[in-house]
Scaffold this motif. Structure first.
Motif, PDB file in Angstrom:
ATOM      1  N   ASP A  14       0.823  -1.216   0.000  1.00  0.00           N
ATOM      2  CA  ASP A  14       0.000   0.000   0.000  1.00  0.00           C
ATOM      3  C   ASP A  14       0.853   1.261   0.000  1.00  0.00           C
ATOM      4  N   ARG A  15       1.963   1.216   0.676  1.00  0.00           N
ATOM      5  CA  ARG A  15       2.813   2.409   0.791  1.00  0.00           C
ATOM      6  C   ARG A  15       3.678   2.617  -0.454  1.00  0.00           C
ATOM      7  N   PHE A  16       4.207   1.527  -1.004  1.00  0.00           N
ATOM      8  CA  PHE A  16       5.126   1.641  -2.140  1.00  0.00           C
ATOM      9  C   PHE A  16       4.489   1.027  -3.384  1.00  0.00           C
ATOM     10  N   SER A  17       4.746  -0.256  -3.639  1.00  0.00           N
ATOM     11  CA  SER A  17       4.136  -0.935  -4.782  1.00  0.00           C
ATOM     12  C   SER A  17       4.280  -2.441  -4.608  1.00  0.00           C
ATOM     13  N   SER A  18       3.518  -3.176  -5.397  1.00  0.00           N
ATOM     14  CA  SER A  18       3.593  -4.634  -5.321  1.00  0.00           C
ATOM     15  C   SER A  18       4.940  -5.141  -5.828  1.00  0.00           C
ATOM     16  N   LEU A  19       5.456  -4.538  -6.885  1.00  0.00           N
ATOM     17  CA  LEU A  19       6.765  -4.974  -7.401  1.00  0.00           C
ATOM     18  C   LEU A  19       7.882  -4.695  -6.401  1.00  0.00           C
ATOM     19  N   PHE A  20       7.796  -3.578  -5.695  1.00  0.00           N
ATOM     20  CA  PHE A  20       8.798  -3.271  -4.678  1.00  0.00           C
ATOM     21  C   PHE A  20       8.816  -4.361  -3.617  1.00  0.00           C
ATOM     22  N   THR A  21       7.644  -4.784  -3.172  1.00  0.00           N
ATOM     23  CA  THR A  21       7.541  -5.826  -2.155  1.00  0.00           C
ATOM     24  C   THR A  21       8.077  -7.155  -2.679  1.00  0.00           C
ATOM     25  N   TYR A  64      -0.151  -7.638  -7.548  1.00  0.00           N
ATOM     26  CA  TYR A  64       0.367  -7.463  -8.903  1.00  0.00           C
ATOM     27  C   TYR A  64      -0.508  -8.213  -9.908  1.00  0.00           C
ATOM     28  N   VAL A  65      -0.909  -9.424  -9.549  1.00  0.00           N
ATOM     29  CA  VAL A  65      -1.788 -10.202 -10.433  1.00  0.00           C
ATOM     30  C   VAL A  65      -3.100  -9.465 -10.650  1.00  0.00           C
ATOM     31  N   VAL A  66      -3.661  -8.908  -9.583  1.00  0.00           N
ATOM     32  CA  VAL A  66      -4.933  -8.178  -9.700  1.00  0.00           C
ATOM     33  C   VAL A  66      -4.773  -6.966 -10.600  1.00  0.00           C
ATOM     34  N   LYS A  67      -3.695  -6.215 -10.428  1.00  0.00           N
ATOM     35  CA  LYS A  67      -3.496  -4.999 -11.212  1.00  0.00           C
ATOM     36  C   LYS A  67      -3.198  -5.281 -12.681  1.00  0.00           C
ATOM     37  N   MET A  68      -2.520  -6.385 -12.951  1.00  0.00           N
ATOM     38  CA  MET A  68      -2.060  -6.634 -14.315  1.00  0.00           C
ATOM     39  C   MET A  68      -2.979  -7.536 -15.136  1.00  0.00           C
ATOM     40  N   LEU A 126       9.552  -7.051 -15.342  1.00  0.00           N
ATOM     41  CA  LEU A 126       8.089  -6.978 -15.380  1.00  0.00           C
ATOM     42  C   LEU A 126       7.614  -5.543 -15.592  1.00  0.00           C
ATOM     43  N   PRO A 127       6.469  -5.371 -16.250  1.00  0.00           N
ATOM     44  CA  PRO A 127       5.917  -4.006 -16.400  1.00  0.00           C
ATOM     45  C   PRO A 127       5.569  -3.426 -15.032  1.00  0.00           C
ATOM     46  N   LYS A 128       5.713  -2.114 -14.916  1.00  0.00           N
ATOM     47  CA  LYS A 128       5.392  -1.449 -13.647  1.00  0.00           C
ATOM     48  C   LYS A 128       3.904  -1.547 -13.368  1.00  0.00           C
ATOM     49  N   ASP A 129       3.601  -1.648 -12.078  1.00  0.00           N
ATOM     50  CA  ASP A 129       2.181  -1.742 -11.696  1.00  0.00           C
ATOM     51  C   ASP A 129       1.606  -0.366 -11.406  1.00  0.00           C
TER      52      ASP A 129
END
Length: 129
Positions: A14-21, A64-68, A126-129
């Motif tokens: 929530d604070r940064f991004s799914s890819l960061f995590t 990430y799966v949900v967003k992409m 991977l593409p950015k989310d």
């Protein structure tokens, strides 16, 4: 333990991004396995850190799966991605037990480190989310 780690991972998503995590969890776990290759005195402590990082990274993968994926294909994508885990979980103990018997336990750690760091490199593509 896994609930706490998933909640922490969710807050980081929530604070940064799914890819960061995802990147933090795969790279850090890979580094811990490299440490385990060379230093096996605190093996339970280090493996508990790997468990923390595994559950920490799960919200990143799920979000990430949900967003992409589109809402029409999301169930299919979830089915494909999350069916790999049980398959790997079923065969990896046999494979890594065989490797440990042939070469020693420390070589299991370096193989897993290589796989995790490879996963980290893939997240960079991977593409950015």
């Amino acid at each position: 333990m896994c609930i706490r780690d998933r909640l922490l991972g969710g807050k980081v998503v929530d604070r940064f991004s799914s890819l960061f995590t995802l990147r933090i969890s795969t790279f850090s776990a890979g580094v811990i396995f490299v440490v385990l290759f060379f230093y096996q005195k605190n093996i339970l402590f280090l493996l508990s850190l790997v468990t923390l990082l595994f559950f920490f990274g799960m919200p990143g993968l799920e979000s990430y799966v949900v967003k992409m994926s589109s809402s029409e294909k999301r169930g299919e994508v979830y089915g494909i991605i999350f069916s790999v885990g049980p398959i790997v979980g079923a065969f990896s103990p046999m494979f890594f037990g065989y490797i440990a018997d042939l070469f020693g336990l420390q070589y299991v750690f370096i193989i897993v480190a290589f796989l995790l760091i490879s996963g980290f490199v893939i997240t960079l593509l991977l593409p950015k989310d």
